[in-house]
Design a protein around this motif. Sequence first.
Motif, PDB file in Angstrom:
ATOM      1  N   THR A  23       0.831  -1.208   0.000  1.00  0.00           N
ATOM      2  CA  THR A  23       0.000   0.000   0.000  1.00  0.00           C
ATOM      3  C   THR A  23       0.864   1.256   0.000  1.00  0.00           C
ATOM      4  N   TYR A  24       2.168   1.100  -0.120  1.00  0.00           N
ATOM      5  CA  TYR A  24       3.109   2.206  -0.242  1.00  0.00           C
ATOM      6  C   TYR A  24       3.921   2.000  -1.521  1.00  0.00           C
ATOM      7  N   ASP A  25       4.511   3.061  -2.019  1.00  0.00           N
ATOM      8  CA  ASP A  25       5.310   2.969  -3.247  1.00  0.00           C
ATOM      9  C   ASP A  25       6.724   2.532  -2.862  1.00  0.00           C
ATOM     10  N   PRO A  26       7.135   1.301  -3.177  1.00  0.00           N
ATOM     11  CA  PRO A  26       8.433   0.802  -2.711  1.00  0.00           C
ATOM     12  C   PRO A  26       9.628   1.515  -3.322  1.00  0.00           C
ATOM     13  N   PHE A  27       9.465   2.109  -4.505  1.00  0.00           N
ATOM     14  CA  PHE A  27      10.598   2.743  -5.185  1.00  0.00           C
ATOM     15  C   PHE A  27      10.310   4.180  -5.623  1.00  0.00           C
ATOM     16  N   ASP A  28       9.196   4.726  -5.185  1.00  0.00           N
ATOM     17  CA  ASP A  28       8.860   6.143  -5.402  1.00  0.00           C
ATOM     18  C   ASP A  28       8.831   6.547  -6.874  1.00  0.00           C
ATOM     19  N   LYS A  29       8.409   5.643  -7.726  1.00  0.00           N
ATOM     20  CA  LYS A  29       8.268   5.966  -9.150  1.00  0.00           C
ATOM     21  C   LYS A  29       6.810   5.980  -9.596  1.00  0.00           C
ATOM     22  N   LYS A  30       5.893   5.816  -8.654  1.00  0.00           N
ATOM     23  CA  LYS A  30       4.449   5.865  -8.905  1.00  0.00           C
ATOM     24  C   LYS A  30       3.980   4.815  -9.894  1.00  0.00           C
ATOM     25  N   ARG A  31       4.746   3.718 -10.011  1.00  0.00           N
ATOM     26  CA  ARG A  31       4.343   2.623 -10.885  1.00  0.00           C
ATOM     27  C   ARG A  31       3.485   1.635 -10.105  1.00  0.00           C
ATOM     28  N   MET A  32       2.557   1.014 -10.817  1.00  0.00           N
ATOM     29  CA  MET A  32       1.765  -0.038 -10.192  1.00  0.00           C
ATOM     30  C   MET A  32       2.520  -1.356 -10.191  1.00  0.00           C
ATOM     31  N   VAL A  33       3.343  -1.577 -11.211  1.00  0.00           N
ATOM     32  CA  VAL A  33       4.068  -2.839 -11.352  1.00  0.00           C
ATOM     33  C   VAL A  33       5.560  -2.561 -11.481  1.00  0.00           C
ATOM     34  N   ILE A  39       8.077  -9.389  -8.231  1.00  0.00           N
ATOM     35  CA  ILE A  39       7.118  -8.382  -8.691  1.00  0.00           C
ATOM     36  C   ILE A  39       6.602  -7.610  -7.480  1.00  0.00           C
ATOM     37  N   PHE A  40       6.750  -6.298  -7.532  1.00  0.00           N
ATOM     38  CA  PHE A  40       6.168  -5.422  -6.522  1.00  0.00           C
ATOM     39  C   PHE A  40       4.929  -4.778  -7.139  1.00  0.00           C
ATOM     40  N   LEU A  41       3.799  -4.912  -6.478  1.00  0.00           N
ATOM     41  CA  LEU A  41       2.549  -4.332  -6.952  1.00  0.00           C
ATOM     42  C   LEU A  41       2.111  -3.261  -5.959  1.00  0.00           C
ATOM     43  N   TYR A  42       2.149  -2.018  -6.409  1.00  0.00           N
ATOM     44  CA  TYR A  42       1.770  -0.883  -5.581  1.00  0.00           C
ATOM     45  C   TYR A  42       0.305  -0.560  -5.849  1.00  0.00           C
ATOM     46  N   THR A  43      -0.527  -0.673  -4.816  1.00  0.00           N
ATOM     47  CA  THR A  43      -1.973  -0.600  -5.007  1.00  0.00           C
ATOM     48  C   THR A  43      -2.446   0.731  -5.584  1.00  0.00           C
ATOM     49  N   ARG A  44      -1.682   1.805  -5.403  1.00  0.00           N
ATOM     50  CA  ARG A  44      -2.117   3.130  -5.860  1.00  0.00           C
ATOM     51  C   ARG A  44      -1.288   3.650  -7.042  1.00  0.00           C
ATOM     52  N   GLY A  45      -0.488   2.773  -7.627  1.00  0.00           N
ATOM     53  CA  GLY A  45       0.366   3.207  -8.726  1.00  0.00           C
ATOM     54  C   GLY A  45      -0.435   3.580  -9.962  1.00  0.00           C
ATOM     55  N   VAL A  46       0.107   4.520 -10.736  1.00  0.00           N
ATOM     56  CA  VAL A  46      -0.581   4.993 -11.947  1.00  0.00           C
ATOM     57  C   VAL A  46       0.318   4.940 -13.174  1.00  0.00           C
ATOM     58  N   ASN A  47       1.625   5.028 -13.000  1.00  0.00           N
ATOM     59  CA  ASN A  47       2.531   5.069 -14.145  1.00  0.00           C
ATOM     60  C   ASN A  47       2.704   3.678 -14.755  1.00  0.00           C
ATOM     61  N   GLY A  48       3.075   3.666 -16.024  1.00  0.00           N
ATOM     62  CA  GLY A  48       3.370   2.399 -16.693  1.00  0.00           C
ATOM     63  C   GLY A  48       2.184   1.771 -17.384  1.00  0.00           C
ATOM     64  N   ASN A  49       1.083   2.500 -17.505  1.00  0.00           N
ATOM     65  CA  ASN A  49      -0.110   1.993 -18.187  1.00  0.00           C
ATOM     66  C   ASN A  49      -0.518   0.617 -17.657  1.00  0.00           C
ATOM     67  N   PRO A  50      -0.827   0.495 -16.367  1.00  0.00           N
ATOM     68  CA  PRO A  50      -1.166  -0.813 -15.786  1.00  0.00           C
ATOM     69  C   PRO A  50      -2.487  -1.337 -16.350  1.00  0.00           C
ATOM     70  N   PRO A  51      -2.620  -2.656 -16.494  1.00  0.00           N
ATOM     71  CA  PRO A  51      -3.873  -3.239 -16.989  1.00  0.00           C
ATOM     72  C   PRO A  51      -5.044  -2.881 -16.079  1.00  0.00           C
ATOM     73  N   ALA A  52      -6.190  -2.652 -16.685  1.00  0.00           N
ATOM     74  CA  ALA A  52      -7.358  -2.215 -15.920  1.00  0.00           C
ATOM     75  C   ALA A  52      -7.787  -3.254 -14.895  1.00  0.00           C
ATOM     76  N   ASP A  53      -7.755  -4.547 -15.276  1.00  0.00           N
ATOM     77  CA  ASP A  53      -8.218  -5.572 -14.331  1.00  0.00           C
ATOM     78  C   ASP A  53      -7.278  -5.697 -13.137  1.00  0.00           C
ATOM     79  N   LEU A  54      -5.977  -5.474 -13.350  1.00  0.00           N
ATOM     80  CA  LEU A  54      -5.033  -5.510 -12.233  1.00  0.00           C
ATOM     81  C   LEU A  54      -5.257  -4.313 -11.311  1.00  0.00           C
ATOM     82  N   ALA A  55      -5.462  -3.142 -11.911  1.00  0.00           N
ATOM     83  CA  ALA A  55      -5.730  -1.946 -11.107  1.00  0.00           C
ATOM     84  C   ALA A  55      -6.982  -2.140 -10.264  1.00  0.00           C
ATOM     85  N   GLU A  56      -8.001  -2.749 -10.839  1.00  0.00           N
ATOM     86  CA  GLU A  56      -9.243  -2.991 -10.109  1.00  0.00           C
ATOM     87  C   GLU A  56      -9.025  -3.987  -8.975  1.00  0.00           C
TER      88      GLU A  56
END
Length: 291
Positions: free
Chosen positions: A133-143, A165-182
């Motif tokens: 639930t936090y950004d592990p590398f501060d790049k705002k990526r979801m994956v 694989i680190f999955l950041y629940t609030r990430g937005v960068n990197g064009n994450p798949p919609a189903d993964l974001a959901e």
Amino acid sequence: MNLTDDFLINCYYLQLYGITINRVMSDATYGEEFAKILLGTIFHREIGPLVVIPQKVEYGIETECHGIRLDVYMEEKDAGIFDMEADQNWSLKDRQSLPKRVRLYHAKIDAGVLESGGEYRDLRNVCVIFITTYDPFDKKRMVYTIKNCCTEEPDLPYEDGARTIFLYTRGVNGNPPADLAELLRYMEDTTEKNVCNESIRRLHEMVQHTKQDAKAGLAYMKWYEIETMCREEGEFLFAIKMVRKLLQEQQTIDKISQLTELPYTLIEKIMEQLNLHPEWDNEQILEKIEK
């Protein structure tokens, strides 16, 4: 109570109080289905038959060596091994040590699956997945996908079968798949309002079944009480309390280490003082150990 909370997946402290609950990932009826939906959404493929082992422990090679406790260990038949960790630790120190923590996890998993005399080529692919639930590398990526490579030749194929694989629940960068974001949004906020597709609806049915279990409700209150005590008393004082309780139940040092994840050396120090001074309270034991 959300899927990223310790309680639904990782609540081993409750074992110290004789409490067992029907966690979603360990349920005999739908644990495998639940895990397959999660992995299928993460990897965008059908997942084969799974063996799911919540809270799998890998001990250190020696009693003084660090062991690990894997939140959810999964083996896919004829494929690979997955370890899924739900992590909400926001402290900077723990975030900075994440890569080395993952390094140990990979090493312990590999050591546990390669049989004596086995060939290196027999090592199975291993993927460690951290959902944070936090950004592990501060790049705002979801994956964030981590693999070993050759520094001098980045395009050189180097497939050792290890991936993180680190999955950041609030990430937005990197064009994450919609189903993964959901899915990740639902895991962080496990409520009806975030049920937005059929896969998540099925997950929600299983989660609700667990939440509505009366035993789970009582266990959740006990878990919250234990977590509060740990914060208020401090980790070492709480450790003494746990060791004392388990010794009263005539548990072995191996079992105490397994249940508490405390180092052998600390358990031995506590046991020594408890044997020498059975009349002392926990604060007196702590004072002696700290000296």
